[in-house]
Scaffold this motif. Structure first.
Motif, PDB file in Angstrom:
ATOM      1  N   LYS A 127      -5.514  82.985 -56.618  1.00 51.00           N
ATOM      2  CA  LYS A 127      -5.519  82.523 -58.005  1.00 51.00           C
ATOM      3  C   LYS A 127      -6.787  81.735 -58.336  1.00 51.00           C
ATOM      4  O   LYS A 127      -7.079  81.489 -59.507  1.00 51.00           O
ATOM      5  CB  LYS A 127      -4.286  81.654 -58.247  1.00 51.00           C
ATOM      6  N   GLY A 128      -7.558  81.354 -57.305  1.00 48.10           N
ATOM      7  CA  GLY A 128      -8.807  80.642 -57.549  1.00 48.10           C
ATOM      8  C   GLY A 128      -8.775  79.170 -57.232  1.00 48.10           C
ATOM      9  O   GLY A 128      -9.704  78.439 -57.592  1.00 48.10           O
ATOM     10  N   VAL A 129      -7.725  78.671 -56.565  1.00 51.99           N
ATOM     11  CA  VAL A 129      -7.661  77.256 -56.204  1.00 51.99           C
ATOM     12  C   VAL A 129      -8.743  76.960 -55.158  1.00 51.99           C
ATOM     13  O   VAL A 129      -8.799  77.626 -54.126  1.00 51.99           O
ATOM     14  CB  VAL A 129      -6.266  76.883 -55.667  1.00 51.99           C
ATOM     15  N   PRO A 130      -9.602  75.965 -55.391  1.00 52.44           N
ATOM     16  CA  PRO A 130     -10.729  75.731 -54.473  1.00 52.44           C
ATOM     17  C   PRO A 130     -10.334  75.180 -53.106  1.00 52.44           C
ATOM     18  O   PRO A 130     -10.987  75.492 -52.117  1.00 52.44           O
ATOM     19  CB  PRO A 130     -11.592  74.707 -55.228  1.00 52.44           C
ATOM     20  N   TYR A 131      -9.286  74.343 -53.037  1.00 49.02           N
ATOM     21  CA  TYR A 131      -8.985  73.700 -51.747  1.00 49.02           C
ATOM     22  C   TYR A 131      -7.480  73.580 -51.558  1.00 49.02           C
ATOM     23  O   TYR A 131      -6.770  73.005 -52.381  1.00 49.02           O
ATOM     24  CB  TYR A 131      -9.612  72.315 -51.676  1.00 49.02           C
ATOM     25  N   VAL A 132      -7.002  74.151 -50.457  1.00 44.24           N
ATOM     26  CA  VAL A 132      -5.590  74.102 -50.091  1.00 44.24           C
ATOM     27  C   VAL A 132      -5.486  73.569 -48.665  1.00 44.24           C
ATOM     28  O   VAL A 132      -6.153  74.071 -47.757  1.00 44.24           O
ATOM     29  CB  VAL A 132      -4.926  75.493 -50.170  1.00 44.24           C
ATOM     30  N   THR A 133      -4.657  72.560 -48.479  1.00 42.48           N
ATOM     31  CA  THR A 133      -4.394  72.031 -47.136  1.00 42.48           C
ATOM     32  C   THR A 133      -2.962  72.333 -46.750  1.00 42.48           C
ATOM     33  O   THR A 133      -2.036  72.092 -47.534  1.00 42.48           O
ATOM     34  CB  THR A 133      -4.619  70.513 -47.074  1.00 42.48           C
ATOM     35  N   PRO A 184      -3.702  72.732 -60.171  1.00 45.12           N
ATOM     36  CA  PRO A 184      -4.685  71.745 -59.727  1.00 45.12           C
ATOM     37  C   PRO A 184      -5.683  72.332 -58.727  1.00 45.12           C
ATOM     38  O   PRO A 184      -5.384  73.312 -58.028  1.00 45.12           O
ATOM     39  CB  PRO A 184      -3.823  70.653 -59.073  1.00 45.12           C
ATOM     40  N   PRO A 185      -6.867  71.721 -58.606  1.00 41.90           N
ATOM     41  CA  PRO A 185      -7.895  72.251 -57.708  1.00 41.90           C
ATOM     42  C   PRO A 185      -7.704  71.889 -56.239  1.00 41.90           C
ATOM     43  O   PRO A 185      -8.345  72.461 -55.379  1.00 41.90           O
ATOM     44  CB  PRO A 185      -9.180  71.611 -58.247  1.00 41.90           C
ATOM     45  N   TYR A 186      -6.825  70.929 -55.949  1.00 34.97           N
ATOM     46  CA  TYR A 186      -6.633  70.460 -54.569  1.00 34.97           C
ATOM     47  C   TYR A 186      -5.135  70.325 -54.349  1.00 34.97           C
ATOM     48  O   TYR A 186      -4.479  69.489 -54.954  1.00 34.97           O
ATOM     49  CB  TYR A 186      -7.363  69.134 -54.398  1.00 34.97           C
ATOM     50  N   ILE A 187      -4.592  71.194 -53.495  1.00 35.16           N
ATOM     51  CA  ILE A 187      -3.143  71.266 -53.286  1.00 35.16           C
ATOM     52  C   ILE A 187      -2.838  71.088 -51.803  1.00 35.16           C
ATOM     53  O   ILE A 187      -3.516  71.662 -50.938  1.00 35.16           O
ATOM     54  CB  ILE A 187      -2.587  72.610 -53.790  1.00 35.16           C
ATOM     55  N   SER A 241     -11.735  62.539 -48.823  1.00 33.28           N
ATOM     56  CA  SER A 241     -11.590  63.649 -47.883  1.00 33.28           C
ATOM     57  C   SER A 241     -12.312  64.881 -48.403  1.00 33.28           C
ATOM     58  O   SER A 241     -12.743  64.941 -49.560  1.00 33.28           O
ATOM     59  CB  SER A 241     -10.115  63.968 -47.693  1.00 33.28           C
ATOM     60  N   ALA A 242     -12.404  65.882 -47.544  1.00 31.98           N
ATOM     61  CA  ALA A 242     -13.073  67.128 -47.934  1.00 31.98           C
ATOM     62  C   ALA A 242     -12.411  67.756 -49.153  1.00 31.98           C
ATOM     63  O   ALA A 242     -13.091  68.259 -50.054  1.00 31.98           O
ATOM     64  CB  ALA A 242     -13.064  68.108 -46.763  1.00 31.98           C
ATOM     65  N   GLY A 243     -11.087  67.739 -49.209  1.00 31.11           N
ATOM     66  CA  GLY A 243     -10.403  68.322 -50.353  1.00 31.11           C
ATOM     67  C   GLY A 243     -10.756  67.636 -51.654  1.00 31.11           C
ATOM     68  O   GLY A 243     -10.946  68.279 -52.689  1.00 31.11           O
ATOM     69  N   ALA A 244     -10.849  66.301 -51.618  1.00 30.40           N
ATOM     70  CA  ALA A 244     -11.203  65.550 -52.814  1.00 30.40           C
ATOM     71  C   ALA A 244     -12.648  65.811 -53.223  1.00 30.40           C
ATOM     72  O   ALA A 244     -12.968  65.902 -54.411  1.00 30.40           O
ATOM     73  CB  ALA A 244     -10.974  64.059 -52.583  1.00 30.40           C
ATOM     74  N   VAL A 245     -13.543  65.934 -52.236  1.00 24.63           N
ATOM     75  CA  VAL A 245     -14.945  66.237 -52.534  1.00 24.63           C
ATOM     76  C   VAL A 245     -15.060  67.599 -53.216  1.00 24.63           C
ATOM     77  O   VAL A 245     -15.755  67.758 -54.229  1.00 24.63           O
ATOM     78  CB  VAL A 245     -15.803  66.195 -51.246  1.00 24.63           C
ATOM     79  N   VAL A 246     -14.374  68.588 -52.661  1.00 22.75           N
ATOM     80  CA  VAL A 246     -14.427  69.928 -53.249  1.00 22.75           C
ATOM     81  C   VAL A 246     -13.807  69.920 -54.645  1.00 22.75           C
ATOM     82  O   VAL A 246     -14.330  70.551 -55.575  1.00 22.75           O
ATOM     83  CB  VAL A 246     -13.724  70.945 -52.336  1.00 22.75           C
ATOM     84  N   ALA A 247     -12.706  69.196 -54.828  1.00 22.77           N
ATOM     85  CA  ALA A 247     -12.088  69.108 -56.154  1.00 22.77           C
ATOM     86  C   ALA A 247     -13.044  68.470 -57.147  1.00 22.77           C
ATOM     87  O   ALA A 247     -13.124  68.890 -58.307  1.00 22.77           O
ATOM     88  CB  ALA A 247     -10.793  68.310 -56.070  1.00 22.77           C
ATOM     89  N   ALA A 298      -9.019  62.788 -58.169  1.00 23.14           N
ATOM     90  CA  ALA A 298      -9.283  63.644 -57.008  1.00 23.14           C
ATOM     91  C   ALA A 298      -8.110  63.701 -56.042  1.00 23.14           C
ATOM     92  O   ALA A 298      -8.226  64.309 -54.980  1.00 23.14           O
ATOM     93  CB  ALA A 298     -10.536  63.158 -56.278  1.00 23.14           C
ATOM     94  N   LYS A 299      -6.991  63.069 -56.404  1.00 27.26           N
ATOM     95  CA  LYS A 299      -5.833  63.110 -55.508  1.00 27.26           C
ATOM     96  C   LYS A 299      -5.274  64.528 -55.436  1.00 27.26           C
ATOM     97  O   LYS A 299      -5.303  65.260 -56.420  1.00 27.26           O
ATOM     98  CB  LYS A 299      -4.738  62.153 -55.997  1.00 27.26           C
ATOM     99  N   PRO A 300      -4.747  64.901 -54.289  1.00 30.33           N
ATOM    100  CA  PRO A 300      -4.162  66.244 -54.197  1.00 30.33           C
ATOM    101  C   PRO A 300      -2.812  66.322 -54.892  1.00 30.33           C
ATOM    102  O   PRO A 300      -2.098  65.322 -55.018  1.00 30.33           O
ATOM    103  CB  PRO A 300      -4.005  66.439 -52.684  1.00 30.33           C
ATOM    104  N   PHE A 301      -2.480  67.523 -55.343  1.00 29.66           N
ATOM    105  CA  PHE A 301      -1.133  67.804 -55.798  1.00 29.66           C
ATOM    106  C   PHE A 301      -0.335  68.197 -54.560  1.00 29.66           C
ATOM    107  O   PHE A 301      -0.638  69.200 -53.910  1.00 29.66           O
ATOM    108  CB  PHE A 301      -1.123  68.934 -56.821  1.00 29.66           C
ATOM    109  N   VAL A 302       0.657  67.381 -54.207  1.00 29.10           N
ATOM    110  CA  VAL A 302       1.477  67.612 -53.023  1.00 29.10           C
ATOM    111  C   VAL A 302       2.765  68.299 -53.458  1.00 29.10           C
ATOM    112  O   VAL A 302       3.522  67.764 -54.284  1.00 29.10           O
ATOM    113  CB  VAL A 302       1.776  66.285 -52.300  1.00 29.10           C
ATOM    114  N   THR A 303       3.026  69.458 -52.914  1.00 28.13           N
ATOM    115  CA  THR A 303       4.112  70.294 -53.435  1.00 28.13           C
ATOM    116  C   THR A 303       5.489  69.751 -53.122  1.00 28.13           C
ATOM    117  O   THR A 303       6.424  69.944 -53.897  1.00 28.13           O
ATOM    118  CB  THR A 303       4.027  71.717 -52.875  1.00 28.13           C
ATOM    119  N   GLY A 304       5.650  69.075 -51.957  1.00 29.87           N
ATOM    120  CA  GLY A 304       6.999  68.779 -51.511  1.00 29.87           C
ATOM    121  C   GLY A 304       7.727  70.089 -51.235  1.00 29.87           C
ATOM    122  O   GLY A 304       7.136  71.174 -51.192  1.00 29.87           O
ATOM    123  N   GLY A 305       9.036  70.004 -51.070  1.00 29.15           N
ATOM    124  CA  GLY A 305       9.829  71.210 -50.882  1.00 29.15           C
ATOM    125  C   GLY A 305       9.544  71.910 -49.561  1.00 29.15           C
ATOM    126  O   GLY A 305       8.822  71.409 -48.701  1.00 29.15           O
TER     127      GLY A 305
END
Length: 464
Positions: free
Chosen positions: A302-308, A175-178, A155-161, A197-204
């Protein structure tokens, strides 16, 4: 045949001529143009993909992306491409449109806050891929590739990460992709790039009194209790005291220190929305979506490149308009607050905001039972909103017909949206991705649709 007679080069000659006039240079225009064209003619080619540019090259300006994923597929004529003249069978009770602060641009009647900020965003009204299946459509929009073949593309987030993850600078351990707050599902976000390249998924839920981010904030355990636990762990570590300086243990301690920094240090406090003033939180709306938008602002700051932001609830086969009366005001408040906040903080110029679902919904309403005013999947025509990071505000690209059922002007494939986003981030859409089998696999395909070349969305991108 004149090699400089293409449209980009006519633009270049005109711009150079205007520049000479402004600078008052004594050099003749012919001499200056010869120097510019032969010395930097390559700038008018899209490096790496072998495609001629259709407009002047844009330099990268974006640092981060906030993707608002309207999971399930929103109806374009209720949001960004209203058709109030089409009548009840298409509009239902949403039979009006709002004039925005940009003359000539109208949006849906339940988006008044966004109507006052149309100068900050561009609307793409001619997206199309033809797929009516959630899985397939999500994959196309998120990756720019059609499904099939041997590879599952990222995905786009993984590419950017992959390209922008790096050391993170001031981001540190974040992480770079959240993804906020649940996985998008439907496809593997990392594709063949794998775990890294997997996203960090916050849950909660950031709207709850305590945002319990998975792995960082434990349910029912206070920070003071976490500190006591850490102290107890240190007291029980007799092995460490018996083997001071042992290399393997030092590596373990370094990892432990990083983990506790995420839990108890400044990195973990990034997710503490109580650090925001109440009036700011109220402006975004005390909903999961509104507070996710606020959290996304904190992350890109904070500088995170990709947030979904995975904003669910748009798969409205039944009772569509009842759902829209809830979903659209929530979207309007959170998104408008995000755009305004980014602009005030000077972040919008370097942050791309991209709002889209996997497809649109049928413009013609299904009134009969069991649908009772529902809309089905519609991949033939849909819309997106893009803002910031080099996209021009107050613009509309493409058009559909009077009922929103057909694209009639400037069809846009999702790969072209991604190519434009990557370009503004400084990522070459024709670059090679690290493939597990060493295959030369490009970020995006060379052609889409019926063999058409990918074109950047120059009409809504800033020139520099």
């Amino acid at each position: 045949m004149n090699p400089w007679a293409s449209e980009p080069d006519r633009w270049a000659r005109q711009e150079a001529s205007r520049l000479l006039d402004r600078l008052g240079l004594p050099m003749s225009r012919r001499e200056m143009l010869r120097c510019c064209l032969y010395g930097a003619g390559g700038l008018f080619l899209l490096n790496g993909w072998g495609l001629r540019a259709t407009a002047p090259r844009r330099l990268p300006r974006a640092r981060s992306v906030i993707q608002i994923w309207l999971w399930g597929g929103p109806c374009h004529i209720d949001l960004f491409d209203p058709k109030p003249e089409a009548g009840r069978d298409f509009c239902g009770p949403l039979n009006a449109a709002l004039e925005t602060n940009v003359p000539g641009i109208r949006i849906g009647q339940l988006l008044p806050r966004l109507a006052r900020q149309a100068d900050k965003y561009a609307l793409i009204r001619s997206l199309t891929h033809g797929s009516n299946a959630h899985e397939t459509a999500s994959y196309i929009v998120q990756t720019g590739h059609n499904p099939g073949g041997r590879d599952v593309f990222p995905s786009a987030g993984a590419v950017v990460a992959n390209f922008k993850g790096g050391s993170g600078g001031s981001r540190g351990l974040i992480p770079p992709y959240i993804v906020l707050t649940e996985p998008q599902g439907r496809f593997s976000e990392s594709g063949f790039l794998g775990y890294s390249a997997k996203p960090f998924v916050t849950g909660g839920d950031p709207a709850r009194p305590r945002f319990e981010v998975e792995g960082i904030v434990a349910s029912g355990i206070s920070e003071a209790r976490q500190l006591r636990r850490r102290e107890l762990l240190g007291q029980l570590n007799t092995l460490g005291r018996a083997l001071p300086g042992e290399a393997t243990l030092q590596t373990f301690y370094a990892s432990e220190e990083q983990a506790y920094e995420l839990i108890l240090g400044e990195a973990g406090r990034l997710f503490d929305l109580d650090r925001e003033p109440d009036e700011v939180r109220d402006r975004y709306g005390r909903t999961t979506f509104g507070q996710s938008c606020l959290m996304a602002r904190r992350l890109v700051e904070k500088g995170v490149p990709y947030v979904t932001i995975n904003h669910k609830g748009w798969d409205t086969h039944k009772q569509h308009f009842q759902a829209m009366n809830r979903k659209l005001p929530e979207l309007d408040q959170g998104l408008s607050a995000l755009l305004e906040d980014l602009a005030v903080r000077g972040l919008l110029a370097e942050t791309i905001v991209w709002v889209s679902g996997e497809f649109g919904r049928t413009p013609r309403v299904q009134w009969d039972p069991p649908w009772n005013g529902g809309r089905n999947h519609f991949g033939r025509a849909f819309s997106a909103l893009v803002a910031g990071g080099g996209f021009k505000g107050g613009q509309v690209l493409g058009a559909t017909n009077a009922t929103g059922e057909e694209v009639v002007e400037r069809p846009v494939h999702p790969a072209e949206v991604l190519a434009s986003i990557y370009t503004l981030l400084g990522i070459d859409p024709g670059a090679t991705l690290p493939h597990p089998e060493g295959q030369p696999v490009r970020v995006l395909p060379e052609a889409v649709g019926h063999g058409g070349s990918i074109r950047l969305l120059h009409e809504i991108m800033e020139t520099v």
